[in-house]
Design a protein around this motif. Structure first.
Motif, mmCIF file in Angstrom:
data_model
loop_
_atom_site.group_PDB
_atom_site.id
_atom_site.type_symbol
_atom_site.label_atom_id
_atom_site.label_comp_id
_atom_site.label_asym_id
_atom_site.label_seq_id
_atom_site.Cartn_x
_atom_site.Cartn_y
_atom_site.Cartn_z
ATOM 1 N N SER A 52 -10.950 -2.892 3.054
ATOM 2 C CA SER A 52 -9.429 -2.863 2.859
ATOM 3 C C SER A 52 -8.951 -3.567 1.598
ATOM 4 C CB SER A 52 -9.185 -3.738 4.267
ATOM 5 O OG SER A 52 -8.890 -5.665 3.245
ATOM 6 N N GLN A 71 -4.671 -5.391 -1.709
ATOM 7 C CA GLN A 71 -5.009 -4.591 -0.480
ATOM 8 C C GLN A 71 -3.765 -3.505 -0.369
ATOM 9 O OE1 GLN A 71 -3.812 -7.464 2.609
ATOM 10 N NE2 GLN A 71 -5.700 -8.172 2.406
ATOM 11 N N ASP A 74 -1.385 -2.481 5.194
ATOM 12 C CA ASP A 74 -2.453 -2.603 6.667
ATOM 13 C C ASP A 74 -1.303 -3.770 7.486
ATOM 14 O OD1 ASP A 74 -4.332 -2.375 9.032
ATOM 15 O OD2 ASP A 74 -5.983 -2.246 7.817
ATOM 16 N N SER A 77 -1.780 -8.233 7.442
ATOM 17 C CA SER A 77 -3.273 -8.781 6.815
ATOM 18 C C SER A 77 -3.228 -9.488 5.633
ATOM 19 C CB SER A 77 -4.677 -7.165 7.141
ATOM 20 O OG SER A 77 -3.331 -7.179 5.821
ATOM 21 N N ASN A 80 -2.503 -13.198 6.210
ATOM 22 C CA ASN A 80 -3.203 -13.513 7.374
ATOM 23 C C ASN A 80 -4.534 -13.413 6.127
ATOM 24 O OD1 ASN A 80 -2.371 -12.976 9.089
ATOM 25 N ND2 ASN A 80 -3.521 -11.280 10.142
ATOM 26 N N GLU A 81 -4.109 -13.055 5.233
ATOM 27 C CA GLU A 81 -5.001 -13.983 3.682
ATOM 28 C C GLU A 81 -4.632 -14.535 3.180
ATOM 29 O OE1 GLU A 81 -8.356 -11.978 0.311
ATOM 30 O OE2 GLU A 81 -6.792 -10.679 1.758
ATOM 31 N N ARG A 104 1.262 -6.824 -2.207
ATOM 32 C CA ARG A 104 -0.063 -7.343 -1.403
ATOM 33 C C ARG A 104 -1.160 -7.774 -2.499
ATOM 34 N NH1 ARG A 104 0.970 -5.582 3.640
ATOM 35 N NH2 ARG A 104 -1.281 -5.672 4.108
ATOM 36 N N LYS A 152 -6.110 -14.067 20.404
ATOM 37 C CA LYS A 152 -7.231 -13.485 19.893
ATOM 38 C C LYS A 152 -7.821 -13.044 20.598
ATOM 39 C CE LYS A 152 -9.457 -12.033 16.051
ATOM 40 N NZ LYS A 152 -9.501 -10.643 14.843
ATOM 41 N N ASP A 201 -14.029 -14.302 9.857
ATOM 42 C CA ASP A 201 -14.813 -13.521 9.384
ATOM 43 C C ASP A 201 -16.106 -13.473 9.056
ATOM 44 O OD1 ASP A 201 -15.532 -10.504 9.926
ATOM 45 O OD2 ASP A 201 -14.392 -9.868 8.084
ATOM 46 N N ASP A 218 -12.002 -13.126 1.579
ATOM 47 C CA ASP A 218 -11.395 -12.188 3.022
ATOM 48 C C ASP A 218 -11.054 -12.963 3.933
ATOM 49 O OD1 ASP A 218 -11.906 -11.114 0.976
ATOM 50 O OD2 ASP A 218 -13.226 -9.520 1.325
ATOM 51 N N ASP A 220 -9.839 -13.387 8.021
ATOM 52 C CA ASP A 220 -9.143 -12.928 9.017
ATOM 53 C C ASP A 220 -8.320 -14.246 10.121
ATOM 54 O OD1 ASP A 220 -7.775 -11.291 10.469
ATOM 55 O OD2 ASP A 220 -9.437 -10.579 11.426
#
Length: 305
Positions: A52, A71, A74, A77, A80-81, A104, A152, A201, A218, A220
């Motif tokens: 990604s 990044q 997307d 995301s 979220n990182e 990003r 989730k 992840d 990374d 998530d």
């Protein structure tokens, strides 16, 4: 001349995003050059791996080694990182040196080898993953950028059903029914009082060496029960499970993860089943057919028991 060509998996992910992904690929050289100029960086080679982002070696104006990550566009995301990394401040996670939300972009500390590249057995890798997660499971609170374990579970349930239909029902309906039932159970089990910052992840590609140990990259992230993080090693190493009795080997793996982490094996099993089915379907939407089929074959053996 420097190459700004990302790995094939990143290019495929960009293509799946349509016009936004194609535009990102086209403008990568200018974006990386602009970031390097603004931050006083000298850029190096592009790292292989990942799906990604473009990730490159970098050196700061003071000669400090670093890693630059740009990044894909997307959705949420990037937040979220970034937010978990800022919250952790290096505890169990890679340290952020600089960041730029609109572009990003992340500048991070350099790390060593990926756990997946060290030639260790799955058991040895799982022990390291669990030890690293124990360091990284820190108190958090529900925030706008941080979904909950219940969110989730519901998202995974809906995605599983959608992908299964879109792919022409590539596995028995009983597998899907079991995954949906387990997702509903985990959604109902969500308890804010017992929730922490969950990486989301934690596999061998996302656990890297740092002096004296390992850290996660990374994320998530979500705010939920710790057992969700162990769903990720539960879904990995499908070939090892298919080499024998997938159910017996899967149950044994689940109990080892429970021993390494001190968590409830049934919660690990349920999350692991959901993640195995969802990832197996998702990989097939990205044309990673062999890996996706292996995951679903194991899930079917687990569901048939």
């Amino acid at each position: 001349m420097l190459s700004f060509n990302p790995p094939a998996a990143v290019r495929r992910r960009a293509a799946a995003l349509g016009a936004a992904g194609r535009a990102w690929l086209d403008t990568l050289p200018d974006l990386a050059t602009d970031i390097a100029q603004d931050w006083g960086l000298t850029l190096g080679t592009v790292f292989s791996g990942g799906t990604s982002a473009l990730v490159m070696e970098a050196t700061t104006a003071t000669g400090q080694p670093a890693v630059l990550k740009l990044q894909l566009p997307d959705g949420p995301s990037f937040e979220n990182e970034l937010e978990p990394l800022l919250l952790a401040q290096g505890r169990g996670y890679v340290r952020v040196l600089r960041h730029d939300r609109p572009r990003r972009a992340l500048l991070m500390e350099p790390l060593g080898r990926r756990l997946s590249q060290m030639g260790l057995s799955p058991d040895a890798q799982m022990a390291i993953i669990c030890a690293t997660l124990k360091e990284a499971w820190i108190p958090a609170a529900p925030q706008a950028w941080l979904s909950t374990g219940a969110d989730k579970a519901r998202w995974l349930s809906a995605s599983i059903q959608t992908w299964w239909e879109d792919l022409g029902r590539p596995c028995p309906e009983a597998v899907i029914a079991r995954a949906v039932a387990h997702a509903e159970t985990r959604a109902a089990a969500y308890d804010p009082e017992r929730s922490v910052l969950v990486h989301g992840d934690a596999h061998g590609e996302n656990v890297l060496e740092r002096a004296g140990g390992f850290v996660l990259v990374d994320p998530d992230a979500l705010f939920g029960e710790r057992a969700y993080d162990l769903a990720i090693p539960m879904r990995e190493w499908s070939a090892e499970l298919l080499a024998g009795d997938p159910l017996a080997l899967g149950r044994a793996r689940c109990h080892r993860l429970a021993q390494f982490s001190g968590l409830d094996p049934e919660a690990i099993w349920q999350w692991g089943f959901v993640e195995r089915v969802s990832t197996g379907l998702y990989l097939q939407t990205l044309t990673f057919e062999p890996q996706g089929r292996e995951m679903l074959k194991v899930a079917q053996a687990w569901a048939d028991a």
